[in-house]
Motif scaffolding. Structure first.
Motif, mmCIF file in Angstrom:
data_model
loop_
_atom_site.group_PDB
_atom_site.id
_atom_site.type_symbol
_atom_site.label_atom_id
_atom_site.label_comp_id
_atom_site.label_asym_id
_atom_site.label_seq_id
_atom_site.Cartn_x
_atom_site.Cartn_y
_atom_site.Cartn_z
ATOM 1 N N GLY A 125 10.304 -122.277 -42.455
ATOM 2 C CA GLY A 125 10.689 -122.166 -40.611
ATOM 3 C C GLY A 125 10.830 -120.293 -41.060
ATOM 4 N N MET A 126 9.896 -120.012 -42.134
ATOM 5 C CA MET A 126 10.750 -118.347 -42.221
ATOM 6 C C MET A 126 8.557 -117.702 -42.443
ATOM 7 N N ALA A 127 7.828 -118.738 -42.156
ATOM 8 C CA ALA A 127 6.308 -117.747 -42.111
ATOM 9 C C ALA A 127 6.496 -116.179 -42.479
ATOM 10 N N GLU A 128 6.866 -115.495 -40.960
ATOM 11 C CA GLU A 128 6.554 -114.609 -40.712
ATOM 12 C C GLU A 128 7.602 -113.443 -41.930
ATOM 13 N N GLU A 129 8.823 -113.931 -42.446
ATOM 14 C CA GLU A 129 9.819 -113.563 -43.243
ATOM 15 C C GLU A 129 9.180 -112.892 -45.130
ATOM 16 N N GLY A 130 8.064 -114.260 -44.893
ATOM 17 C CA GLY A 130 7.675 -114.650 -45.907
ATOM 18 C C GLY A 130 6.612 -113.982 -46.420
ATOM 19 N N ALA A 131 5.407 -113.549 -45.656
ATOM 20 C CA ALA A 131 4.076 -113.339 -45.725
ATOM 21 C C ALA A 131 4.934 -111.585 -45.394
ATOM 22 N N ALA A 132 6.054 -110.859 -44.990
ATOM 23 C CA ALA A 132 6.478 -109.661 -45.498
ATOM 24 C C ALA A 132 6.496 -109.551 -47.048
ATOM 25 N N LEU A 133 7.744 -110.742 -47.855
ATOM 26 C CA LEU A 133 7.322 -109.804 -48.922
ATOM 27 C C LEU A 133 6.431 -110.420 -49.696
ATOM 28 N N VAL A 134 5.464 -111.137 -49.172
ATOM 29 C CA VAL A 134 3.891 -111.343 -49.618
ATOM 30 C C VAL A 134 4.092 -109.625 -49.669
ATOM 31 N N ALA A 135 4.261 -108.956 -48.746
ATOM 32 C CA ALA A 135 3.232 -107.826 -48.901
ATOM 33 C C ALA A 135 3.979 -106.414 -49.753
ATOM 34 N N GLU A 136 5.014 -106.663 -49.383
ATOM 35 C CA GLU A 136 5.591 -106.135 -50.207
ATOM 36 C C GLU A 136 6.090 -106.250 -51.715
ATOM 37 N N LEU A 137 5.709 -106.690 -52.172
ATOM 38 C CA LEU A 137 5.131 -107.549 -53.583
ATOM 39 C C LEU A 137 3.690 -107.195 -54.057
ATOM 40 N N GLU A 138 3.121 -107.165 -53.307
ATOM 41 C CA GLU A 138 1.652 -106.903 -53.283
ATOM 42 C C GLU A 138 1.432 -105.059 -53.659
ATOM 43 N N GLU A 139 2.684 -104.445 -52.484
ATOM 44 C CA GLU A 139 2.130 -102.570 -52.930
ATOM 45 C C GLU A 139 2.755 -102.408 -53.816
ATOM 46 N N GLU A 140 4.296 -102.922 -54.232
ATOM 47 C CA GLU A 140 4.882 -103.203 -55.235
ATOM 48 C C GLU A 140 3.875 -102.861 -56.586
ATOM 49 N N ILE A 141 3.221 -104.016 -57.224
ATOM 50 C CA ILE A 141 2.278 -104.574 -58.202
ATOM 51 C C ILE A 141 0.828 -102.980 -58.309
#
Length: 341
Positions: free
Chosen positions: A176-192
Motif C-alpha cells: 500500500g506504498m506505491a507512492e513511496e516506491g515510486a519515490a525510491l525508484v526515482a532517487e535510485l535512477e538519479e543516483e545511477i
C-alpha cells in the motif's frame, strides 16, 4: 546522511506513523501506514491475480532480495529469506541489509532457509498478512501453496526476470506504498544516472555477462540473457547489449544460455565481459585458442567479480545493494572499457 537514511526519512514524511519493529520480539508485527487509509489493492502477475483486501501489518518475503523493498521503506519484515550467496560473514544477511536494519534500530527477523526451496512451514509460522515475491522463480505450485498462507505478490512475467524497478513497484504496491516506491525508484535512477555520467567511456560499449565458467572445460560459454537483471543493469549504466546476445535472448525466456565455444566468433561484437571468478579464470580465457579471439578477451576488457563476496552479489541490482556497490562497480567497468578502447 546516506541514501538509505534519506529514503527512510522521505517515507516517514509521506506515511506518518511508520514504525519498524523486530521479528525477534514476541508476536512481531511489521508496521505499515494507518489501516483506515487503505483501499483494496489488486496486482496481476505471471501466476495469477492477487487482491490484498486490508493493509498488511505482518509482511513476509521469500526468494532473493524482496525484503529490501519494505526495509528501504521503513518496514522490518516478520520473516525473509536468508542470504545464500555472497554472505561474507555467514549470518544470513548481506551488508546492505545489515545497514538498513541498523538504521531502523531493528534486529534481524526470522530468516528462512531456502537452500532446498521455499520453507512453507517457516513462512506460515510467521503468520504474515502478505508475502512479497516480485523477484523470484516461484512455480505455480509454490504460489498456490503460499497463497493458502497469505496473499502473494509474484513476478510480473518471467521467473527471475524482474527488474529492480518492477521489484520495487510491485512489492511497494503490495504494502500500500506505491507512492513511496515510486519515490525510491526515482532517487535510485538519479543516483545511477550520476554514476554513469561520471564514466562516459561506458556509453555505447557492448557488454556480456559470462556465468558458470568452468576453467577445466571451456568447450561451452554460458551467459546471462537480456532477461536477467545483471544484463538489464548494463543498460542502466549506459552499456549496450551486443546484437549477438540480443538475438539469442529473443529466442527464449530463460535468464541464461549456453553456447559452443566453437562458435565464439558469434560474439565478435562484445567489447567488454563481466564474469564471476579470479585471475585463474581470466588466464584460462586468455589461453583458450577459441575464446581468446573474442575482442573483449583479446583486449583484456574483463571485469572479474568475486562470486562469493558482496561485490559480485551486488552486480545483480537490488533496492539496497545499488547504492552500496555502484561506485566500485562503475569504476571496474570503466577500467575494462578503457582497456578495450
Amino acid at each position: 546522511m546516506t541514501r538509505a537514511t534519506r529514503v527512510l526519512a522521505a517515507s516517514a514524511a509521506l506515511a506518518a506513523g511508520l514504525a519498524a519493529c523486530s521479528a525477534a520480539e514476541p508476536a512481531p508485527e511489521s508496521s505499515t501506514p494507518a489501516a483506515e487509509d487503505w483501499s483494496p489493492v489488486t496486482i496481476e502477475h505471471a501466476l495469477g491475480t492477487t487482491t490484498i483486501e486490508s493493509r498488511p501489518e505482518r509482511v513476509a518475503t521469500v526468494s532473493w532480495a524482496n525484503h529490501e523493498v519494505p526495509l528501504a521503506l521503513g518496514i522490518v519484515p516478520v520473516g525473509m529469506a536468508a542470504a545464500n550467496f555472497g554472505d561474507d560473514d555467514g549470518d544470513g544477511l548481506l551488508p546492505w541489509v545489515e545497514e538498513a536494519l541498523t538504521e531502523l534500530d531493528a534486529q534481524a527477523p526470522v530468516l528462512f532457509d531456502e537452500t532446498d526451496g521455499i520453507d512453507f512451514e517457516a513462512v506460515a509460522d510467521t503468520a504474515p498478512d502478505v508475502i512479497l515475491a516480485a523477484y523470484s522463480g516461484l512455480t505455480q505450485e509454490d504460489y498456490d501453496t503460499l497463497s493458502e498462507i497469505a496473499p502473494v505478490v509474484a513476478y510480473p512475467e518471467t521467473a527471475w526476470g524482474t527488474s529492480w524497478r518492477d521489484m520495487i513497484e510491485l512489492n511497494s504496491a503490495g504494502l500500500g506504498m506505491a507512492e513511496e516506491g515510486a519515490a525510491l525508484v526515482a532517487e535510485l535512477e538519479e543516483e545511477i544516472a550520476d554514476a554513469a555520467a561520471a564514466a562516459p567511456q561506458l556509453a555505447g560499449t557492448s557488454a556480456m555477462f559470462l556465468t558458470h565458467v568452468d576453467t577445466t572445460d571451456l568447450s561451452e560459454v554460458s551467459f546471462y540473457t537480456t532477461h536477467d537483471t545483471r544484463a538489464m543493469f548494463f543498460e542502466d549504466l549506459g552499456l549496450t547489449v551486443p546484437p549477438s546476445v540480443a538475438e539469442l535472448s529473443a529466442q527464449t525466456d530463460r535468464f541464461a544460455l549456453t553456447h559452443s565455444a566453437e562458435q565464439a566468433d558469434a560474439f565478435d561484437d562484445v567489447d567488454l565481459i563481466v564474469t564471476y571468478g579470479g585471475e585463474e579464470l581470466v588466464a584460462a580465457l586468455e589461453a583458450d585458442p577459441l575464446l581468446s579471439q573474442m575482442p573483449a578477451v583479446a583486449n583484456g576488457a574483463i571485469v572479474s567479480l568475486p562470486g562469493d563476496g558482496p561485490l559480485g552479489t551486488a552486480a545483480n541490482p537490488t533496492p539496497l545493494s545499488i547504492s552500496w556497490v555502484l561506485e566500485d562497480y562503475v569504476a571496474l567497468l570503466a577500467q575494462a572499457a578503457d582497456a578495450g578502447a
